[in-house]
Design a protein around this motif. Structure first.
Motif, PDB file in Angstrom:
ATOM      1  N   LYS A  29      -3.863  -0.342   5.570  1.00 43.60           N
ATOM      2  CA  LYS A  29      -4.477  -1.661   5.423  1.00 43.60           C
ATOM      3  C   LYS A  29      -4.042  -2.346   4.125  1.00 43.60           C
ATOM      4  CE  LYS A  29      -7.030  -2.490   8.993  1.00 43.60           C
ATOM      5  NZ  LYS A  29      -6.769  -3.654   9.822  1.00 43.60           N
ATOM      6  N   LEU A  30      -3.944  -1.596   3.047  1.00 40.62           N
ATOM      7  CA  LEU A  30      -3.500  -2.169   1.768  1.00 40.62           C
ATOM      8  C   LEU A  30      -2.052  -2.632   1.855  1.00 40.62           C
ATOM      9  CD1 LEU A  30      -5.110   0.315  -0.778  1.00 40.62           C
ATOM     10  CD2 LEU A  30      -5.880  -2.008  -0.214  1.00 40.62           C
ATOM     11  N   ALA A  31      -1.231  -1.881   2.545  1.00 37.34           N
ATOM     12  CA  ALA A  31       0.178  -2.270   2.719  1.00 37.34           C
ATOM     13  C   ALA A  31       0.276  -3.584   3.489  1.00 37.34           C
ATOM     14  CB  ALA A  31       0.950  -1.169   3.429  1.00 37.34           C
ATOM     15  N   LEU A  32      -0.557  -3.763   4.501  1.00 36.08           N
ATOM     16  CA  LEU A  32      -0.580  -5.024   5.255  1.00 36.08           C
ATOM     17  C   LEU A  32      -1.114  -6.174   4.410  1.00 36.08           C
ATOM     18  CD1 LEU A  32      -1.922  -3.730   8.690  1.00 36.08           C
ATOM     19  CD2 LEU A  32       0.380  -4.582   8.210  1.00 36.08           C
ATOM     20  N   LEU A  33      -2.095  -5.869   3.586  1.00 30.89           N
ATOM     21  CA  LEU A  33      -2.742  -6.888   2.759  1.00 30.89           C
ATOM     22  C   LEU A  33      -1.837  -7.366   1.621  1.00 30.89           C
ATOM     23  CD1 LEU A  33      -5.607  -8.221   2.482  1.00 30.89           C
ATOM     24  CD2 LEU A  33      -6.160  -6.362   0.915  1.00 30.89           C
ATOM     25  N   TRP A  34      -1.234  -6.431   0.907  1.00 30.85           N
ATOM     26  CA  TRP A  34      -0.466  -6.766  -0.294  1.00 30.85           C
ATOM     27  C   TRP A  34       1.035  -6.872  -0.069  1.00 30.85           C
ATOM     28  CZ3 TRP A  34      -3.687  -2.707  -3.366  1.00 30.85           C
ATOM     29  CH2 TRP A  34      -4.920  -3.267  -3.701  1.00 30.85           C
ATOM     30  N   LYS A  35       1.535  -6.337   1.015  1.00 28.65           N
ATOM     31  CA  LYS A  35       2.964  -6.378   1.334  1.00 28.65           C
ATOM     32  C   LYS A  35       3.844  -5.994   0.131  1.00 28.65           C
ATOM     33  CE  LYS A  35       2.270  -9.923   4.851  1.00 28.65           C
ATOM     34  NZ  LYS A  35       0.883  -9.631   5.025  1.00 28.65           N
ATOM     35  N   PRO A  36       3.649  -4.799  -0.396  1.00 26.40           N
ATOM     36  CA  PRO A  36       4.446  -4.390  -1.561  1.00 26.40           C
ATOM     37  C   PRO A  36       5.906  -4.141  -1.185  1.00 26.40           C
ATOM     38  CG  PRO A  36       3.216  -2.534  -0.737  1.00 26.40           C
ATOM     39  CD  PRO A  36       2.790  -3.731   0.090  1.00 26.40           C
ATOM     40  N   PRO A  37       6.813  -4.262  -2.157  1.00 27.56           N
ATOM     41  CA  PRO A  37       8.237  -4.038  -1.870  1.00 27.56           C
ATOM     42  C   PRO A  37       8.552  -2.580  -1.524  1.00 27.56           C
ATOM     43  CG  PRO A  37       7.896  -4.428  -4.211  1.00 27.56           C
ATOM     44  CD  PRO A  37       6.578  -4.662  -3.529  1.00 27.56           C
ATOM     45  N   LYS A  38       7.751  -1.655  -2.023  1.00 31.48           N
ATOM     46  CA  LYS A  38       7.920  -0.224  -1.724  1.00 31.48           C
ATOM     47  C   LYS A  38       6.587   0.323  -1.223  1.00 31.48           C
ATOM     48  CE  LYS A  38      11.597   0.747  -4.976  1.00 31.48           C
ATOM     49  NZ  LYS A  38      12.085   1.603  -6.016  1.00 31.48           N
ATOM     50  N   GLU A  39       6.637   1.521  -0.656  1.00 26.32           N
ATOM     51  CA  GLU A  39       5.424   2.149  -0.143  1.00 26.32           C
ATOM     52  C   GLU A  39       4.390   2.337  -1.263  1.00 26.32           C
ATOM     53  OE1 GLU A  39       3.975   6.143   2.261  1.00 26.32           O
ATOM     54  OE2 GLU A  39       6.096   5.825   1.903  1.00 26.32           O
ATOM     55  N   ILE A  40       3.135   2.104  -0.921  1.00 29.96           N
ATOM     56  CA  ILE A  40       2.031   2.255  -1.879  1.00 29.96           C
ATOM     57  C   ILE A  40       1.767   3.735  -2.131  1.00 29.96           C
ATOM     58  CG2 ILE A  40      -0.482   2.008  -2.117  1.00 29.96           C
ATOM     59  CD1 ILE A  40      -0.284  -0.640  -0.694  1.00 29.96           C
ATOM     60  N   THR A  41       1.568   4.091  -3.392  1.00 29.55           N
ATOM     61  CA  THR A  41       1.092   5.423  -3.738  1.00 29.55           C
ATOM     62  C   THR A  41      -0.409   5.305  -3.914  1.00 29.55           C
ATOM     63  OG1 THR A  41       3.152   5.978  -4.872  1.00 29.55           O
ATOM     64  CG2 THR A  41       1.217   7.298  -5.421  1.00 29.55           C
ATOM     65  N   LEU A  42      -1.161   5.960  -3.046  1.00 26.21           N
ATOM     66  CA  LEU A  42      -2.623   5.895  -3.049  1.00 26.21           C
ATOM     67  C   LEU A  42      -3.165   7.308  -3.240  1.00 26.21           C
ATOM     68  CD1 LEU A  42      -5.126   4.019  -2.537  1.00 26.21           C
ATOM     69  CD2 LEU A  42      -4.994   4.762  -0.150  1.00 26.21           C
ATOM     70  N   ILE A  43      -4.002   7.473  -4.245  1.00 29.87           N
ATOM     71  CA  ILE A  43      -4.553   8.792  -4.571  1.00 29.87           C
ATOM     72  C   ILE A  43      -6.073   8.720  -4.503  1.00 29.87           C
ATOM     73  CG2 ILE A  43      -4.717  10.586  -6.350  1.00 29.87           C
ATOM     74  CD1 ILE A  43      -2.005   9.405  -7.430  1.00 29.87           C
ATOM     75  N   ASP A  44      -6.672   9.652  -3.780  1.00 24.98           N
ATOM     76  CA  ASP A  44      -8.122   9.729  -3.634  1.00 24.98           C
ATOM     77  C   ASP A  44      -8.706  10.360  -4.892  1.00 24.98           C
ATOM     78  OD1 ASP A  44     -10.771  10.142  -2.887  1.00 24.98           O
ATOM     79  OD2 ASP A  44     -10.247  10.883  -0.892  1.00 24.98           O
TER      80      ASP A  44
END
Length: 129
Positions: A29-44
């Motif tokens: 969902k964050l990738a769709l929302l922010w459309k970053p140039p590279k894959e998002i690194t998401l850490i819980d």
């Protein structure tokens, strides 16, 4: 300390208010929302907090400043990363809120007037006519 903090300097801490989501689903969902140039690194981080690690400052600034963010209708709380963040110790005292004025006459849909109303409620972040 500087060496170990440097890789995180363009990171943000997020929490989806009112809804729990899986890591995988939130990342998509964050990738769709922010459309970053590279894959998002998401850490819980636990306690429904996550860290989004960016490599470039402009990506962090976009997330922090380009709007109030919502995922499936739930508000996404965002703040800049700091080195001593511990999820279970967080005591949120300030939160951004979105105020809707559905019956406000259209003649008042003016940035100056909306700003005046907003500052009466609290610190104004943004107006959207």
């Amino acid at each position: 300390m500087e060496r170990i903090c440097k890789p995180w300097c363009f990171s943000i801490i997020i929490k989806l208010l009112g809804k729990k989501m899986s890591h995988k689903y939130l990342k998509r969902k964050l990738a769709l929302l922010w459309k970053p140039p590279k894959e998002i690194t998401l850490i819980d981080l636990g306690y429904d907090y996550f860290i989004v690690k960016y490599l470039k400052e402009e990506n962090m600034i976009k997330a922090l400043q380009n709007g109030l963010w919502f995922v499936n209708g739930f508000f996404l709380s965002i703040k800049k990363w700091h080195p001593n963040f511990v999820a279970y110790e967080v005591d949120e005292t300030i939160s951004a809120i979105w105020i809707r004025l559905p019956e406000l006459p259209t003649k008042y849909y003016d940035h100056k007037i909306l700003a005046k109303i907003g500052t009466k409620i609290g610190r104004l972040v943004k107006t959207d006519v």
